[in-house]
Write a protein that holds these residues in place. Structure first.
Motif, PDB file in Angstrom:
ATOM      1  N   GLU A 197       0.816  -1.213   0.000  1.00 43.39           N
ATOM      2  CA  GLU A 197       0.000   0.000   0.000  1.00 43.39           C
ATOM      3  C   GLU A 197       0.850   1.264   0.000  1.00 43.39           C
ATOM      4  O   GLU A 197       0.571   2.217   0.716  1.00 43.39           O
ATOM      5  N   ARG A 322      10.089  -6.603   4.459  1.00 43.17           N
ATOM      6  CA  ARG A 322       9.356  -6.388   3.202  1.00 43.17           C
ATOM      7  C   ARG A 322      10.323  -6.036   2.084  1.00 43.17           C
ATOM      8  O   ARG A 322      10.334  -6.679   1.040  1.00 43.17           O
ATOM      9  N   TRP A 334       9.545  -9.009   9.284  1.00 47.03           N
ATOM     10  CA  TRP A 334       8.119  -9.353   9.372  1.00 47.03           C
ATOM     11  C   TRP A 334       7.975 -10.855   9.584  1.00 47.03           C
ATOM     12  O   TRP A 334       8.643 -11.648   8.892  1.00 47.03           O
ATOM     13  N   GLU A 402       2.886  -8.118  13.986  1.00 44.75           N
ATOM     14  CA  GLU A 402       3.307  -8.059  12.578  1.00 44.75           C
ATOM     15  C   GLU A 402       4.835  -8.121  12.421  1.00 44.75           C
ATOM     16  O   GLU A 402       5.360  -8.775  11.532  1.00 44.75           O
ATOM     17  N   LEU A 417      -1.604 -10.565  14.238  1.00 42.18           N
ATOM     18  CA  LEU A 417      -1.857 -10.370  12.808  1.00 42.18           C
ATOM     19  C   LEU A 417      -2.300 -11.700  12.176  1.00 42.18           C
ATOM     20  O   LEU A 417      -1.565 -12.686  12.210  1.00 42.18           O
TER      21      LEU A 417
HETATM   22  C1  NOJ Z   1      -0.038  -3.537   6.050  1.00 40.12           C
HETATM   23  C2  NOJ Z   1       0.502  -4.411   4.981  1.00 40.12           C
HETATM   24  O1  NOJ Z   1       1.516  -3.730   4.295  1.00 40.12           O
HETATM   25  C3  NOJ Z   1      -0.588  -4.850   4.026  1.00 40.12           C
HETATM   26  O2  NOJ Z   1      -0.062  -5.733   3.083  1.00 40.12           O
HETATM   27  C4  NOJ Z   1      -1.710  -5.510   4.767  1.00 40.12           C
HETATM   28  O3  NOJ Z   1      -2.733  -5.832   3.890  1.00 40.12           O
HETATM   29  C5  NOJ Z   1      -2.224  -4.610   5.877  1.00 40.12           C
HETATM   30  N1  NOJ Z   1      -1.150  -4.135   6.708  1.00 40.12           N
HETATM   31  C6  NOJ Z   1      -3.224  -5.334   6.765  1.00 40.12           C
HETATM   32  O4  NOJ Z   1      -2.631  -6.434   7.373  1.00 40.12           O
END
Ligand code: NOJ
Ligand code: NOJ
Length: 444
Positions: A197, A322, A334, A402, A417
């Protein structure tokens, strides 16, 4: 002359000191060299499953909460997390009847969501990333949207479910899958945000490779479930087109990049696991896949102090983040991605035990990563090294946030998570299917 000598000697001393300093600071290679050692006991797995299932079908809405963490605003239903988690539920359960209720409820939610008018797009909510629970409305705050991985991921999960169910469920699933795949055929080159995102592109490996699977599976589904020959052909044609273009994601060095604007990214490893169809494209022991794993392992080995400390202490294991340069919550390892890397190693072990061959040049790369000869047990050991390192930092039973702090090893960011639990359960599922095949004396 004399003074020259002194200056020269002093300069040498400075140089010697800086070399020593440099040596102390220079990154040490991480190793995955380990004998197999099952990272989670049956009791651990049962706990993980309990925490996982607690986040599904929230308040009977069918929706999956990304994390119950209200303070960090994670208590929403992300399309991607939901589809991946509901697929993991199926993959890792022995008793499909026991999960029928949750799956049906999720399918109803998907049906509702596709009819939801989308205030953010003015059309329907097909590529909306995030919804509020339990009313199922698209989230209207500012967000990186659209995200185009949803339709493919949902279709894959629905088809997996439909295959195990009666005709009526299959027809119901087809009604949704048809809409998802028609949308992909029309829109697969359109712009959107990456799965993290953050950045925009019309060509993410993660999105394309998972769409490809959805389309190929959908082609068979259209023909067998709906006798829709026209759609079957159109889905296959697009999947072939995507396949052709995917090779553009392989660098000259042989590893796979996520997008032009975000090259080195563990999203690619997650894609290898989620998008594989056992058809030889990005197979677990292929050169590209092995090179990508080695590249990412090297990058995160150097990037995280925690990995360096592990390596300097002669302990095996690497934690994956990531992408290098991530700054979200400080940019940390992560859990879901470390589990994804372990899953890939377990899948490599499985492929090898099923008789897959490996090119000599690829074997050399893999041997370097494993720190020992490539064998089923060394691959299992490599995956175990990663997950045992993750386990070391779990300080609240099997509860998993996370992220793991890159320096202190403390749990960071969203609590419980759901995607973490999904990926750890999937990793253990693959691992167990391999260790079942080799003599108990070899696997600890
Ligand atoms: C942040 C992550 O970058 C994304 O991939 C994920 O969908 C959301 N958090 C919700 O877990
Ligand atoms: C930035 C993060 O990197 C991304 O993954 C997350 O989803 C958003 N911020 C919203 O928290």
């Amino acid at each position: 002359m004399r003074s020259y000598q002194l200056v020269g000697a002093a300069a040498l001393l400075v140089k010697a000191a800086s070399v020593a300093q440099g040596l102390a600071d220079s990154p040490v290679d991480c190793s995955l060299k380990s004998a197999p050692k099952r990272p989670f006991s049956d009791a651990d797995v049962a706990n993980i499953r309990k925490y996982f299932e607690a986040n599904l079908d929230v308040q009977g809405s069918g929706m999956v909460v990304a994390s119950p963490d209200h303070a960090l605003h994670y208590d929403y239903a992300w399309t991607r997390d939901g589809a991946l988690c509901m697929h993991a539920l199926q993959l890792t359960t022995k008793n499909l009847t026991a999960i029928e209720g949750k799956m049906d409820s999720w399918m109803s939610w998907v049906e509702r969501s596709l009819d939801e008018p989308d205030p953010n797009a003015g059309t329907i909510a097909l590529n909306e990333p995030k919804f509020t629970i339990p009313d199922g409305k698209p989230y209207t705050g500012p967000w990186c949207r659209p995200q185009n991985d949803g339709p493919g991921l949902r279709a894959i999960t629905l088809m997996a479910y439909a295959h195990t169910r009666k005709e009526a469920v299959r027809q119901r699933a087809w009604t949704v899958v048809e809409r998802e795949l028609d949308w992909i055929v029309a829109n697969y080159t359109s712009n959107g945000c990456d799965l993290w995102e953050e950045v925009q592109s019309n060509d993410f490996f993660w999105v394309r490779y998972t769409m490809r699977k959805a389309l190929y599976q959908g082609s068979v589904f259209a023909e067998t479930i709906a006798n829709d020959i026209r759609r079957a052909a159109s889905y296959k044609k697009k999947a072939d087109e995507i396949t052709q273009n995917l090779s553009r994601h392989i660098t000259n060095d042989g590893w796979v990049f996520e997008s032009e604007n975000r090259k080195v990214d563990t999203a690619v490893i997650e894609a290898f696991n989620v998008g594989d169809m056992d058809d030889g494209m990005f197979a677990p022991l292929s050169h590209e896949v092995v090179r990508t794993l080695a590249e990412l392992s090297r990058a995160f080995c150097g990037a995280f102090q925690l990995n360096q400390e592990t390596a300097k202490a002669d302990m095996p294991g690497v934690l994956f983040g990531r992408y290098p340069g991530d700054s979200y919550f400080g940019g940390n390892p992560w859990i879901l991605l470390s589990a994804s890397a372990a899953t890939l190693l377990y899948r490599q072990a499985k492929a090898l035990s099923n008789g897959a061959t490996i090119e000599p040049a690829t074997e050399t790369v893999l041997e370097g990563l494993l720190g020992q000869k490539v064998a089923v047990s060394s691959l299992l050991g490599g995956g175990d090294a990663i997950l045992n390192l993750v386990r070391k930092y779990l300080t609240n039973g099997m509860h998993m946030n996370e992220q793991i702090d890159r320096k202190s090893g403390e749990l960071r960011s969203a609590t419980d998570l759901t995607w973490n639990y999904a990926n750890v359960l999937k990793a253990m599922h693959v691992r167990d299917s391999v260790s079942d095949l080799i003599p108990a004396t070899v696997v600890v």
